[in-house]
Design a protein around this motif. Structure first.
Motif, PDB file in Angstrom:
ATOM      1  N   THR A 103     -10.133  11.393   2.871  1.00 49.89           N
ATOM      2  CA  THR A 103     -10.963  11.312   3.926  1.00 49.89           C
ATOM      3  C   THR A 103     -11.118  11.112   5.396  1.00 49.89           C
ATOM      4  OG1 THR A 103     -10.607   8.461   4.030  1.00 49.89           O
ATOM      5  CG2 THR A 103     -11.584   8.824   2.523  1.00 49.89           C
ATOM      6  N   TYR A 155       0.634  -1.271   0.372  1.00 49.32           N
ATOM      7  CA  TYR A 155       0.216   0.206  -0.207  1.00 49.32           C
ATOM      8  C   TYR A 155       0.539   1.145   0.101  1.00 49.32           C
ATOM      9  CZ  TYR A 155      -3.385   3.419   1.237  1.00 49.32           C
ATOM     10  OH  TYR A 155      -4.367   4.604   1.356  1.00 49.32           O
ATOM     11  N   ASN A 156       1.540   1.265   1.402  1.00 42.26           N
ATOM     12  CA  ASN A 156       2.810   2.620   1.317  1.00 42.26           C
ATOM     13  C   ASN A 156       3.468   2.844  -0.459  1.00 42.26           C
ATOM     14  OD1 ASN A 156       2.131   4.131   3.990  1.00 42.26           O
ATOM     15  ND2 ASN A 156       1.982   2.124   4.040  1.00 42.26           N
ATOM     16  N   ASP A 193      -6.283  14.344  -3.535  1.00 41.58           N
ATOM     17  CA  ASP A 193      -7.487  12.830  -3.918  1.00 41.58           C
ATOM     18  C   ASP A 193      -8.507  12.768  -3.202  1.00 41.58           C
ATOM     19  OD1 ASP A 193      -4.965  12.114  -5.605  1.00 41.58           O
ATOM     20  OD2 ASP A 193      -4.437  10.659  -4.189  1.00 41.58           O
ATOM     21  N   GLY A 224      -8.266  -3.663   3.236  1.00 34.65           N
ATOM     22  CA  GLY A 224      -8.170  -3.339   1.551  1.00 34.65           C
ATOM     23  C   GLY A 224     -10.068  -3.625   1.033  1.00 34.65           C
ATOM     24  N   ARG A 226     -11.702   9.279   7.503  1.00 34.90           N
ATOM     25  CA  ARG A 226     -10.944   8.124   8.136  1.00 34.90           C
ATOM     26  C   ARG A 226     -10.111   8.462   8.723  1.00 34.90           C
ATOM     27  NH1 ARG A 226      -9.028   3.157   6.140  1.00 34.90           N
ATOM     28  NH2 ARG A 226      -9.939   3.413   4.007  1.00 34.90           N
ATOM     29  N   MET A 245       2.831   1.987  -3.198  1.00 31.86           N
ATOM     30  CA  MET A 245       1.215   2.668  -4.484  1.00 31.86           C
ATOM     31  C   MET A 245       1.469   3.776  -3.988  1.00 31.86           C
ATOM     32  SD  MET A 245      -0.926  -0.582  -4.617  1.00 31.86           S
ATOM     33  CE  MET A 245      -1.132  -1.972  -4.695  1.00 31.86           C
ATOM     34  N   ARG A 246       1.530   4.182  -2.350  1.00 33.49           N
ATOM     35  CA  ARG A 246       1.277   5.587  -2.454  1.00 33.49           C
ATOM     36  C   ARG A 246       2.184   6.583  -2.293  1.00 33.49           C
ATOM     37  NH1 ARG A 246       1.478   8.272   3.038  1.00 33.49           N
ATOM     38  NH2 ARG A 246       0.500   9.951   3.129  1.00 33.49           N
ATOM     39  N   TYR A 247       3.523   5.995  -2.656  1.00 32.66           N
ATOM     40  CA  TYR A 247       4.651   6.697  -3.062  1.00 32.66           C
ATOM     41  C   TYR A 247       5.276   7.460  -4.858  1.00 32.66           C
ATOM     42  CZ  TYR A 247       6.755   5.669   1.701  1.00 32.66           C
ATOM     43  OH  TYR A 247       7.211   4.925   2.481  1.00 32.66           O
ATOM     44  N   ARG A 248       4.399   6.139  -5.073  1.00 31.09           N
ATOM     45  CA  ARG A 248       4.269   6.564  -6.528  1.00 31.09           C
ATOM     46  C   ARG A 248       4.190   7.591  -8.128  1.00 31.09           C
ATOM     47  NH1 ARG A 248       0.664   4.139 -10.077  1.00 31.09           N
ATOM     48  NH2 ARG A 248       1.888   4.659 -11.538  1.00 31.09           N
ATOM     49  N   GLY A 249       4.709   8.437  -8.237  1.00 33.95           N
ATOM     50  CA  GLY A 249       4.665   9.709  -8.812  1.00 33.95           C
ATOM     51  C   GLY A 249       5.466  10.670  -7.568  1.00 33.95           C
ATOM     52  N   ARG A 297       5.917  18.834 -10.662  1.00 30.26           N
ATOM     53  CA  ARG A 297       5.123  18.177 -11.639  1.00 30.26           C
ATOM     54  C   ARG A 297       4.164  18.999 -11.829  1.00 30.26           C
ATOM     55  NH1 ARG A 297       3.374  14.293  -6.713  1.00 30.26           N
ATOM     56  NH2 ARG A 297       1.253  14.853  -8.255  1.00 30.26           N
ATOM     57  N   THR A 318      -7.711   5.323  -5.476  1.00 29.34           N
ATOM     58  CA  THR A 318      -7.482   5.799  -6.826  1.00 29.34           C
ATOM     59  C   THR A 318      -6.795   5.197  -7.671  1.00 29.34           C
ATOM     60  OG1 THR A 318      -5.696   6.920  -6.009  1.00 29.34           O
ATOM     61  CG2 THR A 318      -7.891   8.316  -5.314  1.00 29.34           C
ATOM     62  N   PHE A 344       9.616  14.999   0.803  1.00 29.11           N
ATOM     63  CA  PHE A 344       8.930  14.244   0.003  1.00 29.11           C
ATOM     64  C   PHE A 344       7.084  13.986   0.929  1.00 29.11           C
ATOM     65  CE2 PHE A 344       7.864   9.269   0.882  1.00 29.11           C
ATOM     66  CZ  PHE A 344       7.513   9.081  -0.629  1.00 29.11           C
ATOM     67  N   ARG A 378     -11.837  -1.295   3.150  1.00 26.46           N
ATOM     68  CA  ARG A 378     -11.889   0.300   3.496  1.00 26.46           C
ATOM     69  C   ARG A 378     -12.171   0.957   1.734  1.00 26.46           C
ATOM     70  NH1 ARG A 378     -11.433   1.526   8.836  1.00 26.46           N
ATOM     71  NH2 ARG A 378      -9.379   1.746   7.835  1.00 26.46           N
ATOM     72  N   ASP A 379     -10.492   0.572   1.447  1.00 21.57           N
ATOM     73  CA  ASP A 379     -10.041   1.261   0.775  1.00 21.57           C
ATOM     74  C   ASP A 379     -10.896   1.430  -0.262  1.00 21.57           C
ATOM     75  OD1 ASP A 379      -8.165   1.893   2.415  1.00 21.57           O
ATOM     76  OD2 ASP A 379      -6.525   0.156   0.889  1.00 21.57           O
ATOM     77  N   ARG A 414      -4.946   5.714   8.960  1.00 20.78           N
ATOM     78  CA  ARG A 414      -5.025   4.646   7.675  1.00 20.78           C
ATOM     79  C   ARG A 414      -6.186   3.430   8.539  1.00 20.78           C
ATOM     80  NH1 ARG A 414      -2.947   0.193   4.140  1.00 20.78           N
ATOM     81  NH2 ARG A 414      -4.762   0.016   2.395  1.00 20.78           N
ATOM     82  N   ARG A 440      -0.738  15.375  -1.976  1.00 26.74           N
ATOM     83  CA  ARG A 440      -1.500  14.410  -2.818  1.00 26.74           C
ATOM     84  C   ARG A 440      -2.362  13.599  -2.191  1.00 26.74           C
ATOM     85  NH1 ARG A 440       2.477  10.558  -6.551  1.00 26.74           N
ATOM     86  NH2 ARG A 440       1.390   9.808  -3.914  1.00 26.74           N
ATOM     87  N   LEU A 449       3.840  13.429  -0.127  1.00 31.90           N
ATOM     88  CA  LEU A 449       2.967  13.174  -0.081  1.00 31.90           C
ATOM     89  C   LEU A 449       1.047  13.725   0.712  1.00 31.90           C
ATOM     90  CD1 LEU A 449       4.468  10.101   1.053  1.00 31.90           C
ATOM     91  CD2 LEU A 449       3.166  10.670  -1.038  1.00 31.90           C
ATOM     92  N   ARG A 458      -3.756   5.933  -8.501  1.00 32.61           N
ATOM     93  CA  ARG A 458      -2.309   6.365  -7.542  1.00 32.61           C
ATOM     94  C   ARG A 458      -1.985   4.955  -6.620  1.00 32.61           C
ATOM     95  NH1 ARG A 458      -0.206   8.463  -2.939  1.00 32.61           N
ATOM     96  NH2 ARG A 458      -1.924  10.547  -3.198  1.00 32.61           N
ATOM     97  N   LEU A 459      -3.404   4.410  -5.802  1.00 27.16           N
ATOM     98  CA  LEU A 459      -3.400   4.058  -5.075  1.00 27.16           C
ATOM     99  C   LEU A 459      -3.389   2.375  -5.807  1.00 27.16           C
ATOM    100  CD1 LEU A 459      -4.883   4.982  -1.778  1.00 27.16           C
ATOM    101  CD2 LEU A 459      -2.708   4.116  -2.515  1.00 27.16           C
ATOM    102  N   ASP A 465     -13.476   3.601   0.384  1.00 27.67           N
ATOM    103  CA  ASP A 465     -13.439   4.334   0.009  1.00 27.67           C
ATOM    104  C   ASP A 465     -13.210   5.613  -1.050  1.00 27.67           C
ATOM    105  OD1 ASP A 465     -12.916   5.421   2.669  1.00 27.67           O
ATOM    106  OD2 ASP A 465     -10.896   5.521   3.139  1.00 27.67           O
TER     107      ASP A 465
END
Lengths: 383, 383
Positions: free
Chosen positions: B306, A123-124, B303, A297, B308, A126-130, B22, A306, B292, A299-300, B127, B299, B296, A308-309, A303
């Motif tokens: 939520t 998960y993290n 995004d 998963g 949560r 994926m979150r770092y992407r970009g 960006r 995105t 960094f 809950r994602d 999370r 972002r 995040l 990105r995730l 929610d």
């Protein structure tokens, strides 16, 4: 959210219990061959009852293994249902097909729980992407083998003895091959690499060596070197755009972070250009931790995950382990055939230190030498 | 997203550089007293130019310190702008006000970067909410003191010597009080506790002891005990609903995870009923890692964070450290006044091991004894 749950084993019953606490997620059907008291009204042996139920928007696949998990998942995605799974074997072999199908059908395929159990590693990443460019990842992703190595190192006991105890206590399976031969770690490495580097990695391209042949005598040499043996997965970008990806027993310094990862715990690290070295540790398996990860998963999805995730890698990585080089510990009764320094005798064989050589060269050499010495053991040496 | 950036110091210039890559986030105004070549068209010394610019939807506050950061943040939130900050001192003192204001004005206040720099600790705690019940947290959250302790332990050098070198190399500030007296760690503990347990913690309720008085002679005793000293933050739920929260030098076993955290790295762990022990490690400070983390946070706002992921704690925790008990290492020239076992002499004082006693009792005792022995040092002993 209405769930069709595939499998009511340890993890399945865990997720069923966790979800009972929630009023926004309901398990409405369970695919199971066995019947469980009090759950008969939910249980069915016919997958079509889940697939054809328009009320079920999400399938949680906890069957494990390649089939029928793969076919059921494909059918669910095509039927427009989200799928959440912790099935690393199946995912690592069908990742491209499943992520593509999910995208085409406008649903989510979440596999966070497949690497590191409850540890939010994927998960993290994926979150770092970009926001960062990830360079490498490494870690201990198989709890069973870490427990065996940790107990052997701390108590000086032999492999068979510790494995038998781990099996008795439920930490190792009756058929331990997937764990002790490094297959489970290899699957997880393929999945993690695909997320980190956005290129799929074929399991057959990974050089994988397990710990089946480690002996108490080897540990004596490791202690003399002030090192500790761990089964590490490694992947990194090579300068030419290919990646290196391998699984092998590795001797780390006694004060290294991995040496302090005890029993069946996991640790997994990533290096980014900006974030530096990030490490995540925790329980990589087990009923509650894995159920916790599956619940996150779900809950994602609720929610609204995105793009990105939920990145979709592009194409397959070229794997080239000739570009990864380090010295090795090698214990064999055969003639090594490469330049070595002899460390001493060890259980009827000799223990050697090789000069720095490539990972692909060492794994090929071990394969050759095993014709003469099936019990050969080797481990990479990390600075 | 259009950003008003407050402060162009190390972190500020880092985030400015990161955001230049960006096309969806643009820094349109920078509040700075100094002028930087090439950035004059963005720079202003008048905060109103940011506050009254309707194009600026988000303020990144990197001034540090209590004021004017606090006033500027309150004004930005009231003006309907999101705020992202890494200012742990200010957040820990005004957390309730800021989160409430953000909620009332329908904007986000993101402070992920305030604990652990780039390590996504707070984000993941948020999370986990609702999927698990968090019981405790602990860790090394101040890199400067960890570097000092690690070098002292490994090289046998004295505190003043290592501190001076750390200052020369930029790892410690010219006025090191906030770090070496544990204040920085205390602020981070308050913020992390509020997220984990959903009750605000007042900094003045935390029992805090730093490492200013540790001596090379103490380290000799730690080595004899096969232990390593780390400055740890600790918080946990007490059975009666209160929480314990304290910062103190702690002797961990030499093979503990924290002992393998070297130089200025951070590690922070949380224990949940389901997820078990989760640990996050990485660089807790520095230009790129902090930038960094701020990126995040930006972002997340884009995004659509939520509820949560942006929990609002309810009320203040009752802090009670009488319920946390363990033995202590105590080195003093004064008479301890509690039952002790003498370990030996140490730099003109004597080193003792106490019986298990409460954290509040030990911190009060040290305060009393410092009238006679200002250089007294103590450290908790963790099993």
């Amino acid at each position: 959210m209405k769930i069709g749950l595939l499998g009511l084993g340890t993890i399945g019953s865990g997720i069923y219990e966790h979800l009972k606490r929630r009023d926004d997620i309901e398990v409405v059907r369970i695919l199971e061959l066995l019947r469980h008291p009090g759950l008969e009204h939910l249980e069915t042996s016919d997958y079509n009852e889940i697939l054809n139920d328009p009320d079920i928007d999400t399938v949680v696949e906890l069957i494990g293994g390649l089939e029928p998990a793969h076919t059921f998942t494909v059918q669910a995605l095509k039927a427009g249902k989200n799928v959440v799974s912790a099935n690393k074997l199946m995912i690592s072999h069908h990742m491209e097909e499943l992520l593509t199908l999910a995208k085409e059908n406008g649903v989510q395929y979440r596999y966070d729980a497949s690497v590191g159990g409850s540890i939010p590693f994927l998960y993290n990443l994926m979150r770092y992407r970009g926001a960062d460019d990830l360079q490498s990842l490494s870690g201990i992703v198989n709890g069973t083998t870490n427990l065996i190595l940790d107990v052997m190192q701390r108590e000086g006991r032999g492999f068979d003895d510790v494995l038998a105890e781990a099996q008795k206590l439920g930490y190792a399976e009756r058929n331990p091959a997937a764990d002790v031969d490094g297959i489970d770690a290899e699957c997880k490495l393929c999945i993690a690499s695909a997320v980190a580097f956005q290129k799929y990695v074929k399991p057959e391209d990974v050089d994988t060596e397990g710990i089946r042949h480690i002996a108490a005598g080897d540990i004596i040499h490791f202690k003399q070197m002030n090192r500790v043996c761990r089964l590490l997965v490694n992947a990194a970008k090579n300068p030419d755009g290919s990646i290196r990806a391998y699984v092998e027993p590795t001797l780390v310094p006694a004060d290294a972070m991995e040496a302090a990862v005890h029993m069946n715990n996991n640790t997994i690290s990533v290096v980014g250009e900006y974030c530096g070295l990030h490490t995540f540790q925790g329980q990589g398996a087990g009923k509650d931790p894995t159920a916790f990860a599956v619940e996150l998963g779900l809950r994602d999805i609720m929610d609204g995950v995105t793009a990105r995730l939920n990145p979709i890698p592009e194409g397959y990585a070229a794997v080239d382990n000739r570009q990864a080089r380090h010295a090795y510990y090698l214990r064999t009764s055969a003639h090594p055939g490469v330049p070595v320094e002899k460390l001493g005798d060890c259980e009827g064989s000799a223990a050697y230190l090789t000069e720095p050589m490539s990972v692909s060269e060492m794994h090929a050499l071990a394969k050759d030498l095993r014709d003469k010495d099936p019990r050969l053991f080797f481990a990479g040496i990390r600075d």
